[in-house]
Design a protein around this motif. Structure first.
Motif, short mmCIF file in Angstrom:
data_model
loop_
_atom_site.label_atom_id
_atom_site.label_comp_id
_atom_site.label_asym_id
_atom_site.label_seq_id
_atom_site.Cartn_x
_atom_site.Cartn_y
_atom_site.Cartn_z
N ASP A 1 0.84 -1.20 0.00
CA ASP A 1 0.00 0.00 0.00
C ASP A 1 0.87 1.25 0.00
OD1 ASP A 1 -2.21 -1.62 0.15
OD2 ASP A 1 -2.34 -1.53 2.34
N ALA A 2 2.04 1.14 0.62
CA ALA A 2 2.95 2.29 0.69
C ALA A 2 4.37 1.77 0.84
CB ALA A 2 2.58 3.16 1.88
N GLY A 3 5.34 2.65 0.54
CA GLY A 3 6.74 2.30 0.75
C GLY A 3 7.46 1.92 -0.53
N SER A 4 8.75 1.67 -0.38
CA SER A 4 9.57 1.34 -1.55
C SER A 4 10.31 0.04 -1.33
CB SER A 4 10.55 2.48 -1.85
OG SER A 4 11.51 2.55 -0.81
N ILE A 5 10.51 -0.69 -2.42
CA ILE A 5 11.30 -1.93 -2.39
C ILE A 5 12.30 -1.83 -3.55
CG2 ILE A 5 11.27 -4.44 -2.65
CD1 ILE A 5 8.25 -4.32 -1.86
N VAL A 6 13.58 -1.90 -3.23
CA VAL A 6 14.60 -1.89 -4.28
C VAL A 6 15.41 -3.17 -4.15
CG1 VAL A 6 16.60 -0.69 -5.23
CG2 VAL A 6 14.69 0.63 -4.30
N ILE A 7 15.41 -3.97 -5.21
CA ILE A 7 16.19 -5.21 -5.22
C ILE A 7 17.27 -5.09 -6.28
CG2 ILE A 7 16.13 -7.70 -5.69
CD1 ILE A 7 13.41 -7.82 -4.39
N ASP A 8 18.51 -5.13 -5.82
CA ASP A 8 19.65 -5.01 -6.71
C ASP A 8 19.51 -3.78 -7.63
OD1 ASP A 8 22.01 -6.42 -6.71
OD2 ASP A 8 21.60 -7.36 -8.66
N GLY A 9 19.04 -2.69 -7.06
CA GLY A 9 18.93 -1.43 -7.81
C GLY A 9 17.64 -1.29 -8.61
N ILE A 10 16.78 -2.31 -8.60
CA ILE A 10 15.54 -2.25 -9.38
C ILE A 10 14.37 -1.85 -8.47
CG2 ILE A 10 13.89 -3.61 -10.74
CD1 ILE A 10 16.34 -5.39 -11.52
N ASP A 11 13.64 -0.85 -8.87
CA ASP A 11 12.47 -0.41 -8.11
C ASP A 11 11.33 -1.40 -8.33
OD1 ASP A 11 10.18 0.74 -7.13
OD2 ASP A 11 10.60 2.75 -7.91
N CYS A 12 11.10 -2.24 -7.34
CA CYS A 12 10.13 -3.34 -7.51
C CYS A 12 8.70 -2.92 -7.24
CB CYS A 12 10.51 -4.51 -6.60
SG CYS A 12 12.04 -5.25 -7.10
N VAL A 13 8.48 -1.72 -6.76
CA VAL A 13 7.10 -1.24 -6.61
C VAL A 13 6.59 -0.76 -7.97
CG1 VAL A 13 5.61 0.46 -5.49
CG2 VAL A 13 7.39 -0.70 -4.18
N ARG A 14 7.44 -0.04 -8.68
CA ARG A 14 7.04 0.44 -10.01
C ARG A 14 7.14 -0.67 -11.06
NH1 ARG A 14 10.06 6.00 -11.17
NH2 ARG A 14 8.79 5.89 -13.06
N HIS A 15 8.12 -1.57 -10.89
CA HIS A 15 8.30 -2.66 -11.87
C HIS A 15 8.34 -4.00 -11.12
CE1 HIS A 15 9.31 0.61 -14.57
NE2 HIS A 15 10.21 1.03 -13.69
N PRO A 16 7.16 -4.47 -10.71
CA PRO A 16 7.15 -5.63 -9.80
C PRO A 16 7.74 -6.92 -10.38
CG PRO A 16 4.90 -4.94 -10.39
CD PRO A 16 5.81 -3.95 -10.98
#
Lengths: 363, 245
Positions: A84-99
């Motif tokens: 619902d909120a917040g950010s997740i970055v995996i190895d530099g990839i924004d996983c909220v915008r690009h799940p």
């Protein structure tokens, strides 16, 4: 091993020289970076304002009781749920915008073994490899290799539905790492399996970590986390209450002296059912006789004694026997992460692993 | 290239695991046979009734072979959580769902040709317009498969998938002009007939087999194609909303 500055700020435990006091240095590359993560299901706020980061190559433990938000968090990290909120970055990839953009980098072992029951162990692994675009020769070779590593080679041609729980768990872990992911998410990998299989799985996880894989491990077995993890996050009611290295977490309780007394007729004396601390009960009498010690009567039975200096067992045992309590055993206990967990969260550690006796909880 | 390896293996796995199993193959043969026999007997006439019955039997074979099979297999995989494996695969979501439905589409298309082969022994098929017949069969199979996907997302239990499939399928048999002409329907049911994808598929099949159709072929095929696109997009949207919530 390095830990990111973000992680240190979450713990508040970083030392002024940029270390965490045990040789871990701030500023390393983050494999997983989570900020302000939140998720609500109807009336229930499952995860609230969760912040942490996992350094590349780290074995990160995510520890909490059932319903604390561990699986919801892992689902959001792996793209199976939307935050619902917040950010997740995996190895530099924004996983909220690009799940789905980071899915080639991660391997996921869910809390339930979820391979295809009508397919053989070998076919399951080959199919999972194909999902990651591996070519036929490569996936056949990798499937055979993992079946060997996990001791399942003889069961390779048996249907998954006919596997034991431990075998299913092993094959599910093998499927999670079939494509050699950089980051492996393990959701309660040893829950519900027998002791020998659990021990074997823990060794496999340790080997993976030693081989350089970043491992994100959720568990409700405190000893398992203590034994395996570089750093641990405690999550309670959807909120992270503490993130730190095992050494840092345990440090405050290392000076404690703890003795655990087991009683044969504990229940009869009201020790095992929490009644011993009533007025005139054994708990009250112990406090009066040994005012420099602290006594607790755990729900599981027996007496837990804590002191700021060494606890002399002889007088305690004699006192208890004079009170009609049959002492079966008095044992010094090394302070552990369990003590830290209880101190920080106020949750009885027993509540974390009530089914340990039946399943693969650490021994 | 890599994503096509995944696509092909999902298709292959579904064909082996679900569609090529003996009970499904026998169902695919027996069901059209039973429908053909039933309508042949009901018509009360001789072999001259076969061309009128064939399009309906072909459409029903596709509809029944495809819709519930996909709805049941997807619901089953969702229930035992193996569907999560697919959702974790590094491939575009649209391609993933196409891979998941393509087994049912192939199975439905193959089912359609069982009554055609049987009819070949009873009538002369040389007058059939195959350039219309084959695309119509494929589009009916695609629409039925996507309807199955739409149903699978709406339910959570396997038995619900079967029941919900029938909710769509049985009205379609009687409203889409498969065996009874739409012109003979009560006025208040006619708009409903035109809101169902099978109406356009059945019309194209009737035209291809014996020349009797209401709408131009291009309209039938375009409307059927539009139904496919809408059902697919709706299913994807619902999966994102319900299963990746």
């Amino acid at each position: 091993m390095t830990v990111t500055a973000g992680a240190a700020s979450a713990t508040g435990a970083a030392l002024a020289d940029g270390t965490l006091g045990n040789g871990l240095v701030l500023g390393g590359g983050a494999a997983v970076e989570v900020r302000g993560l939140a998720k609500r299901f109807g009336e229930v706020q499952a995860v609230r304002q969760v912040d942490f980061s996992v350094t590349s190559g780290e074995l990160f433990g995510f520890l909490g009781p059932n319903g604390a938000g561990k699986t919801t968090t892992i689902n959001m990290l792996t793209g199976l749920a939307r935050p619902d909120a917040g950010s997740i970055v995996i190895d530099g990839i924004d996983c909220v915008r690009h799940p789905r953009a980071a899915q080639h980098l991660i391997g996921v072992v869910p809390d339930e073994s979820n391979l295809y029951p009508e397919m053989t162990g070998y076919d399951n692994l080959c199919f999972c490899a194909a999902l990651y675009g591996m070519r036929k020769a490569e996936r056949c070779e990798r499937a055979r290799e993992l079946l060997d590593v996990f001791g399942l080679a003889k069961a390779a041609d048996r249907k998954f539905a006919g596997y034991s729980k431990g075998m299913k768990r092993k094959l599910t872990i093998a499927a999670g790492m079939i494509h050699r992911p950089r980051i492996l998410f393990l959701d309660e990998p040893t829950t519900g399996i027998d002791v020998a299989s659990a021990r074997q799985l823990r060794q496999l996880i340790a080997d993976l970590h030693a081989g350089g894989t970043t491992v994100f491990l959720t568990t409700h077995y405190i000893e398992e986390a203590e034994r395996l993890c570089d750093r641990i996050a405690f999550i309670v009611a959807g909120r992270i209450v503490r993130v730190d290295t095992v050494a840092e977490l345990v440090q405050p309780v290392m000076d404690k002296h703890v003795v655990r007394i087991a009683c044969d007729n504990g229940m009869a004396c009201g020790l095992g059912d929490g009644q011993g601390d009533e007025e005139g009960g054994i708990g009250t009498r112990l406090v009066a006789a040994f005012p420099h010690l602290r006594f607790t009567l755990p729900a599981g039975g027996g007496i837990r004694v804590e002191g700021d200096g060494p606890v002399r067992v002889g007088p305690l045992v004699r006192f208890l026997e004079d009170q009609g309590v049959e002492v079966a055993e008095a044992r010094r206990i090394r302070p552990s992460l369990e003590d830290v967990f209880v101190t920080i969260t106020g949750i009885e550690a027993d509540a974390m692993h009530g089914d340990r006796e039946k399943t693969g909880g650490p021994r | 290239m890599n994503r096509w390896i995944a696509f092909w293996n999902i298709l292959l796995k579904d064909m082996r695991t679900y569609y090529m199993k003996p009970p499904n193959i026998s169902w695919g043969l027996l069901f059209p046979l039973a429908w053909t026999g039933m309508f042949f007997i009901r018509s009360g006439s001789g072999l001259e009734s076969v061309p009128a019955v064939l399009p309906g039997v072909v459409a029903v074979s596709i509809l029944f072979g495809t819709t519930s099979m996909l709805a049941v297999t997807v619901t089953f995989e969702k229930k035992n959580r193996s569907f999560e494996r697919l959702l974790l695969a590094p491939m575009p979501f649209e391609l993933l769902m196409l891979a998941k439905t393509s087994g049912a589409i192939l199975f439905g298309t193959a089912n359609a040709f069982v009554p055609v082969i049987m009819a070949a022994f009873l009538m002369d098929l040389s007058a059939v317009n195959w350039l219309v017949f084959v695309p119509a069969v494929v589009l009916i199979a695609v629409a039925s498969a996507f309807l199955g996907l739409f149903i699978a997302v709406a339910v959570s239990e396997v038995f619900e998938a079967q029941t919900f499939s029938n909710f769509f399928r049985f009205p379609m048999i009687f409203l889409c002009g498969l065996f009874f002409p739409i012109s003979g329907l009560p006025v208040f049911l006619k708009p409903l007939a035109y809101a169902l994808p099978l109406t356009y598929g059945a019309d194209a099949l009737h035209g291809a087999v014996h020349g009797g159709h209401m709408l131009p072929y291009i309209v039938d095929l375009l409307v059927l194609g539009a139904f496919c696109a809408v059902l697919f997009m709706l299913s994807l949207r619902n999966i994102r909303r319900r299963w990746i919530a």
